[in-house]
Design a protein around this motif. Structure first.
Motif, short mmCIF file in Angstrom:
data_model
loop_
_atom_site.label_atom_id
_atom_site.label_comp_id
_atom_site.label_asym_id
_atom_site.label_seq_id
_atom_site.Cartn_x
_atom_site.Cartn_y
_atom_site.Cartn_z
N VAL A 144 4.64 89.81 39.45
CA VAL A 144 4.31 91.16 39.01
C VAL A 144 2.88 91.53 39.40
CG1 VAL A 144 3.88 92.59 36.95
CG2 VAL A 144 6.00 91.27 37.15
N VAL A 145 1.93 90.61 39.15
CA VAL A 145 0.53 90.88 39.46
C VAL A 145 0.32 91.00 40.97
CG1 VAL A 145 -1.82 89.96 39.33
CG2 VAL A 145 -0.31 89.84 37.32
N GLU A 146 0.94 90.12 41.74
CA GLU A 146 0.83 90.19 43.20
C GLU A 146 1.41 91.50 43.72
OE1 GLU A 146 1.07 85.41 44.33
OE2 GLU A 146 2.83 86.71 44.57
N THR A 147 2.51 91.93 43.16
CA THR A 147 3.14 93.18 43.60
C THR A 147 2.26 94.37 43.26
OG1 THR A 147 5.35 92.21 43.34
CG2 THR A 147 5.21 94.61 43.43
N ALA A 148 1.64 94.34 42.09
CA ALA A 148 0.74 95.43 41.70
C ALA A 148 -0.38 95.60 42.71
CB ALA A 148 0.17 95.16 40.31
N ASP A 149 -0.84 94.50 43.26
CA ASP A 149 -1.95 94.54 44.21
C ASP A 149 -1.52 95.11 45.56
OD1 ASP A 149 -4.68 94.09 44.56
OD2 ASP A 149 -4.35 92.17 45.57
N THR A 150 -0.23 95.18 45.82
CA THR A 150 0.25 95.70 47.11
C THR A 150 0.55 97.19 47.07
OG1 THR A 150 2.62 95.32 46.69
CG2 THR A 150 1.35 93.46 47.56
N VAL A 151 0.58 97.79 45.87
CA VAL A 151 0.86 99.22 45.75
C VAL A 151 -0.39 99.98 46.17
CG1 VAL A 151 1.50 101.12 44.24
CG2 VAL A 151 2.54 98.87 43.91
N ILE A 188 5.24 98.89 34.67
CA ILE A 188 3.80 98.94 34.43
C ILE A 188 3.19 99.99 35.34
CG2 ILE A 188 1.63 97.66 34.40
CD1 ILE A 188 3.17 95.13 33.80
N ASP A 189 2.53 100.94 34.74
CA ASP A 189 1.92 102.07 35.44
C ASP A 189 0.65 101.60 36.13
OD1 ASP A 189 0.88 104.52 36.23
OD2 ASP A 189 1.22 105.50 34.30
N VAL A 190 0.54 101.82 37.44
CA VAL A 190 -0.69 101.48 38.15
C VAL A 190 -1.37 102.70 38.75
CG1 VAL A 190 -0.08 99.06 38.55
CG2 VAL A 190 0.59 100.75 40.24
N TYR A 199 -10.62 99.45 32.56
CA TYR A 199 -10.76 98.35 33.53
C TYR A 199 -11.46 98.76 34.82
CZ TYR A 199 -7.39 96.04 30.48
OH TYR A 199 -6.76 95.47 29.39
N GLU A 200 -11.87 100.03 34.90
CA GLU A 200 -12.46 100.55 36.13
C GLU A 200 -11.52 100.27 37.31
OE1 GLU A 200 -16.39 98.81 35.94
OE2 GLU A 200 -17.11 100.47 34.68
N ASN A 201 -11.99 99.57 38.34
CA ASN A 201 -11.12 99.33 39.51
C ASN A 201 -10.37 98.00 39.44
OD1 ASN A 201 -13.44 97.77 39.81
ND2 ASN A 201 -13.35 97.84 42.05
N ARG A 202 -10.36 97.34 38.30
CA ARG A 202 -9.74 96.02 38.16
C ARG A 202 -8.27 96.17 37.78
NH1 ARG A 202 -14.28 95.95 35.19
NH2 ARG A 202 -13.16 95.53 33.24
N ARG A 203 -7.50 96.67 38.71
CA ARG A 203 -6.09 96.97 38.45
C ARG A 203 -5.30 95.73 38.05
NH1 ARG A 203 -2.19 99.36 43.15
NH2 ARG A 203 -3.14 101.35 42.60
#
Length: 226
Positions: A144-151, A188-190, A199-203
């Motif tokens: 999930v976290v890795e995928t969030a970073d690819t959006v 999870i909304d990104v 979190y500022e830019n710490r998605r």
């Protein structure tokens, strides 16, 4: 005689046409789709998501999607449909303006509901599927976290039921499982409005914290139908 939404709106319009309205009376479009009530206080998700973020996210962004959707569907066939049907129909017709508002309205209804109640561990067939396909919750979180970073830019990370199997999708903008023919399990909304104040830019930090602290996995288990 059963009166549908369009007939009701049309009848109301006819009645108003013969009435001289005072300036104090609103002539805005009738509400067809209503935003669901937030199922807890705005501070209930703190410190993972602050009350300020919830207030802006729910009260401004989420409410805005419903307001714009109701404006767009006035006097159209969409006004006779349920919200998820509007998402599906606008997808099929490539009606992007309607889809954007309807999908975001639906996405956020789901988003807030998954945090209701005390977070609980996954159960039953859902727990078995997580262990089978991700090696357990740690493996699911990593995906999930890795995928969030690819959006890129705005979007969502979804855990979905894809024909009885779990899958993690990173979808841009108003992307929703309904449009992809899949069943939402966790979303999870990104978009930046979901996390930037806290979190500022710490998605990915935000996504990790939501996964660990807020998702009610019993709710997720209930969504899973293998």
């Amino acid at each position: 005689m059963i009166v549908n939404r369009r007939q009701l709106i049309a009848a109301s319009g006819v009645a108003l046409a013969g009435t001289i309205l005072s300036p104090a009376i609103s002539t805005s479009a009738a509400t067809v789709f209503a935003q669901k009530k937030l199922p807890y206080d705005e501070n209930a998700l703190s410190p993972t998501i602050s009350a300020r973020t919830v207030g802006l996210h729910y009260g401004k962004h989420h409410a805005g999607y419903f307001r714009k959707l109701n404006q767009l569907v006035q006097n159209t066939a969409y006004a006779d449909l349920s919200l998820d049907e509007v998402v599906s129909e606008s997808t099929a017709k490539n009606d992007q303006a309607i889809f954007n508002q309807a999908a975001q309205a639906w996405n956020h209804d789901f988003y807030w509901a998954q945090f209701r109640g005390r977070p609980e561990a996954p159960t039953g067939s859902f727990k078995e599927a997580v262990e089978r396909e991700f090696g357990g919750m740690d493996g699911l979180k990593k995906k999930v976290v890795e995928t969030a970073d690819t959006v890129f830019g705005t979007g969502w990370v979804w855990l979905v039921n894809d024909n009885g199997k779990l899958a993690v999708l990173g979808l841009p903008d108003a992307g929703t499982p309904i449009a992809a023919g899949k069943v939402a399990i966790v979303g999870i909304d990104v978009w930046e409005h979901a996390y930037y104040l806290d979190y500022e830019n710490r998605r990915t930090e935000h996504v990790s914290a939501v996964f660990d602290n807020l998702v009610n996995w019993r709710h997720a288990s209930d969504q899973f139908q293998p």
